[in-house]
Design a protein around this motif. Sequence first.
Motif, PDB file in Angstrom:
ATOM      1  N   TYR A 144      33.008  19.804   4.232  1.00 53.82           N
ATOM      2  CA  TYR A 144      31.592  20.163   4.200  1.00 53.82           C
ATOM      3  C   TYR A 144      30.779  18.868   4.167  1.00 53.82           C
ATOM      4  O   TYR A 144      31.155  17.906   3.493  1.00 53.82           O
ATOM      5  N   LYS A 159      29.953  22.906   8.088  1.00 48.85           N
ATOM      6  CA  LYS A 159      31.403  22.923   7.906  1.00 48.85           C
ATOM      7  C   LYS A 159      32.027  22.284   9.141  1.00 48.85           C
ATOM      8  O   LYS A 159      31.607  22.561  10.276  1.00 48.85           O
ATOM      9  N   GLN A 169      30.224  25.449  11.547  1.00 47.56           N
ATOM     10  CA  GLN A 169      29.070  26.241  11.103  1.00 47.56           C
ATOM     11  C   GLN A 169      28.007  25.287  10.581  1.00 47.56           C
ATOM     12  O   GLN A 169      28.330  24.239  10.014  1.00 47.56           O
ATOM     13  N   ASP A 187      33.427  29.244  -4.966  1.00 48.44           N
ATOM     14  CA  ASP A 187      32.926  29.814  -3.707  1.00 48.44           C
ATOM     15  C   ASP A 187      31.423  29.669  -3.525  1.00 48.44           C
ATOM     16  O   ASP A 187      30.806  30.395  -2.748  1.00 48.44           O
ATOM     17  N   ARG A 188      30.840  28.715  -4.228  1.00 52.65           N
ATOM     18  CA  ARG A 188      29.427  28.424  -4.043  1.00 52.65           C
ATOM     19  C   ARG A 188      29.243  26.952  -3.677  1.00 52.65           C
ATOM     20  O   ARG A 188      29.944  26.094  -4.218  1.00 52.65           O
ATOM     21  N   TYR A 202      24.449  28.117  -1.892  1.00 60.25           N
ATOM     22  CA  TYR A 202      24.892  28.860  -0.716  1.00 60.25           C
ATOM     23  C   TYR A 202      26.235  29.545  -1.000  1.00 60.25           C
ATOM     24  O   TYR A 202      27.019  29.086  -1.837  1.00 60.25           O
ATOM     25  N   ASP A 203      26.516  30.592  -0.245  1.00 55.58           N
ATOM     26  CA  ASP A 203      27.866  31.131  -0.205  1.00 55.58           C
ATOM     27  C   ASP A 203      28.734  30.158   0.584  1.00 55.58           C
ATOM     28  O   ASP A 203      28.376  29.750   1.704  1.00 55.58           O
ATOM     29  N   SER A 205      31.526  30.421   2.165  1.00 62.89           N
ATOM     30  CA  SER A 205      32.124  30.901   3.415  1.00 62.89           C
ATOM     31  C   SER A 205      31.098  31.090   4.521  1.00 62.89           C
ATOM     32  O   SER A 205      31.273  30.610   5.641  1.00 62.89           O
ATOM     33  N   SER A 206      30.015  31.784   4.210  1.00 62.59           N
ATOM     34  CA  SER A 206      29.029  32.129   5.233  1.00 62.59           C
ATOM     35  C   SER A 206      27.891  31.126   5.350  1.00 62.59           C
ATOM     36  O   SER A 206      27.149  31.152   6.336  1.00 62.59           O
ATOM     37  N   LEU A 207      27.720  30.273   4.341  1.00 59.87           N
ATOM     38  CA  LEU A 207      26.582  29.357   4.219  1.00 59.87           C
ATOM     39  C   LEU A 207      25.246  30.105   4.108  1.00 59.87           C
ATOM     40  O   LEU A 207      24.186  29.542   4.374  1.00 59.87           O
ATOM     41  N   GLU A 208      25.324  31.364   3.708  1.00 66.15           N
ATOM     42  CA  GLU A 208      24.097  32.116   3.420  1.00 66.15           C
ATOM     43  C   GLU A 208      23.472  31.568   2.143  1.00 66.15           C
ATOM     44  O   GLU A 208      24.159  31.378   1.139  1.00 66.15           O
TER      45      GLU A 208
END
Length: 349
Positions: A144, A159, A169, A187-188, A202-203, A205-208
């Motif tokens: 990251y 990522k 991503q 996971d954050r 952010y999440d 995995s999704s970068l939300e």
Amino acid sequence: MNFIKFFILNGLLLFFMSCGGEKDPAKMFSLQLKKNGKSYIATDTIRPFVKNKKELAVEDLTFTLAGQELQSVDEGWVLNAEKLGVQKLTAHFLSDGKPLEVSRDIKILAPASPQLYTYTIINEFPHDITSFTQGLEFYRDTLYESTGSGGGAKSYVRKINYKTGEVLQQVNLEPQYFGEGITLLNDRLYQLTWQHNVGFIYDASSLERLDKFQYGKSREGWGMCNDGKHLYKSDGTERIWLLNPETLTEEDHIQIVTNKSIFNKANELEYVNGKIYANVWQKESMMIIDAKSGAIEGVVNLGGLREKVAQHPKLDVLNGIAYHPERKTFFITGKNWDKLFEITLQKKE
């Protein structure tokens, strides 16, 4: 009218005399040190005493350093300091039956000079030459990266496949934000911004984007890392802050210290086995800091890496440290560098 003014003034005078006319007893005393030095080391024995001009009684005298009680040995008190830097020494005692305390700051330095390290390059991988790198960290074998908006580019989090340089991503920050360090835990992904007093969550995995947080006592946002329980945050000062990952409050801090002085140039951070590896701002070097005491135990000379990347007008300083726990190697890059270096560290003989 004059009588009324006189009455009011006298009433106010009586009020202030009743509230604060009596002197604070603690101000009658001062905390002194025999053989007063400019600094101490963590294991020193000091000889503090309470002085007062009126020869008032001082009984049941004890001392604390940063809230921890000191052990009395012979005629002195052993510091046994867990944290270095400027710490508060406090005398606790009774005088005329009243519990009192007086304090002063003392400077505590590291017991030894830092060990010098060099490096060996294991691999070279491609890196986006337009990335103004601020944060770098591995999480589950994915690299990251966060960037600042230097050279007109946008700040973002992405990522990366570190072996190929492929961007897997990416999420851009709003134009007003200058992105800084990142760290990943549970996971954050936590990201700092430089001078806007705000960080983002952010999440992983999704970068939300899930949330944001405000800085508390720290000044700016520079680098981040974590030890699995706490987040560590540098802010351009001598302090590295410990944040609660749930509340994001700054619960504690350490001060970065050598055997000679207090240091204030820690930038990008990486935590490995109880040590914080910190890029030295504007320098081709890295500090190895004890995460509990703040002592700089080692300095890594990373000179020579910048000469191995493409030389161009926007080339900037070394910045970006990521540790790969399975490979047990460090990955190093810089702002607008076209290479990512995998290295090992060795003590310099």
